[in-house]
Design an enzyme around this catalytic site. Sequence first.
Site, PDB file in Angstrom:
ATOM      1  N   ARG A  58       0.843  -1.198   0.000  1.00  0.00           N
ATOM      2  CA  ARG A  58       0.000   0.000   0.000  1.00  0.00           C
ATOM      3  C   ARG A  58       0.877   1.247   0.000  1.00  0.00           C
ATOM      4  O   ARG A  58       1.850   1.339   0.757  1.00  0.00           O
ATOM      5  CB  ARG A  58      -0.908  -0.001   1.233  1.00  0.00           C
ATOM      6  CG  ARG A  58      -1.869   1.174   1.328  1.00  0.00           C
ATOM      7  CD  ARG A  58      -2.651   1.111   2.635  1.00  0.00           C
ATOM      8  NE  ARG A  58      -3.484   2.292   2.840  1.00  0.00           N
ATOM      9  CZ  ARG A  58      -3.840   2.762   4.026  1.00  0.00           C
ATOM     10  NH1 ARG A  58      -3.436   2.140   5.132  1.00  0.00           N
ATOM     11  NH2 ARG A  58      -4.580   3.845   4.133  1.00  0.00           N
ATOM     12  N   ASP A  62       0.182  10.045   4.465  1.00  0.00           N
ATOM     13  CA  ASP A  62      -0.195  10.007   5.870  1.00  0.00           C
ATOM     14  C   ASP A  62      -0.355  11.425   6.401  1.00  0.00           C
ATOM     15  O   ASP A  62      -0.081  12.414   5.702  1.00  0.00           O
ATOM     16  CB  ASP A  62       0.867   9.240   6.663  1.00  0.00           C
ATOM     17  CG  ASP A  62       0.360   8.790   8.028  1.00  0.00           C
ATOM     18  OD1 ASP A  62      -0.841   8.508   8.152  1.00  0.00           O
ATOM     19  OD2 ASP A  62       1.163   8.730   8.970  1.00  0.00           O
TER      20      ASP A  62
END
Length: 464
Positions: A58, A62
């Site tokens: 993935r 963030d």
Amino acid sequence: MTDADRARRIFGLETEYGVQHWNPEGRPLSPEEVVRYLFRPVVEWGRSSNVFVANGSRLYLDVGSHPEYATAECSTLDELIASDGAGDLLLHDLVVQAEERMAADGVGGRIHLYRNNADSSGSSYGSHENYLLRRRTEYRRLTEALVPFLVSRQILVGAGRVVPAGTWPEGEGPAHFAFSQRADFVQDGVSSSTTRSRPIINTRDEPHADASEYRRLHVIVGDTNLSEHTHLLRFGATDLLLRMIEAGFPLGDRVVAHPTRAVRQISHDLTGTARIALREGEASALELQEHYLERARAFVAAEGAHHDRVGEILTLWGEVLDAVRTGDRSRIEDRIDWAIKLRLLEDYRARHDLGWDAPRLAQLDLAFHDIDPDRGLFRLLLRRGAVARLLPEDAARSAVETAPPTTRARVRADFVARARERGLDYAVDWTTLKLTDHPLHAIVTKDPFDTSSAAVDRLFGRIA
């Protein structure tokens, strides 16, 4: 799950990267502006800044504009190290594309991505380890037994850090070198938060698997590592501790009284002898790790090695403790992150007669973590043979396009490849695979050890 699966464990590693734009001829871009350039190709093909890539891993943005790469599920340490290295290569390729787009837009300068854990403004970003556990393991007992090991583990696998003057955890002090980048930012022992309190262990129960059988241990105290051998020791030693706890193997009562204070005290003492308070008595990081190594050796002698790297892990564990105890780091300066960095900086200090407060040392510390193969100091040392490799040189590049063959990641990667070949829109996460035009046929993959799926074959056969 087969008996063979019970002998294995699923591992995963999440890495947040530091971002910087250097532009000597104009205004540097903010991290937010940089990541917009960086993720533009990702959004173009994935229609999102949160995607699963060809190898089942993935890639996403963030909090705080940090690119993050989470490896696919891995059941061997070699798979994990290769998959993690693939993340660096993927992100460096994005840097190259971003700089080309910036140049076309008249924006000069270079983008730097760092595998580190702290920036000059005092922000910290993490390296999060994931270990699949059997649900029957008593979690409170496991975390209580594991915290003393994790608190002291930094003397083995810390990334090393030049600490500015006045930033000692227990008061004022001169600039110096510490074991860990992350230690000074840890605020709790065990917590369900990863950002507000930055604990050693995160307790949020998200197994990404059958919750009746599994839970996921989420360790967030670790530093982001560079050396493959340091990765091996970090995950290999922790896996051995978990196996001992799961088996009920006696580890003794060594509960740390103040985990956050202890993790900081240990980081700032390169001798490994600073005394930390236990619930009963006190101990040093060296004493704790020597105890755990002795227990691990006894466990392996009694139960046997569960994979072919166990002997290598135990040997390296002992070599690092010998180096800390004696101060002779010569045997680990090509394999352990903090020792590699310390040698580089000590050599530079000696040549230029510098103290630890010299700005140039802080710059070298940062450059050590640059993932660019031509600018990162660790990468240059690796290319020159000053850092030892564990895996074949092409292992990470191969892992960019290939999922780990022993886990569910293989199913996910195959699903994504088949959907893209047919030009079909899709949505996937760790456990679910879905074609957008066939929402009623979502496939749930709860067993992380599955390497094939008849349901996926049937779905694509139905729409062929």
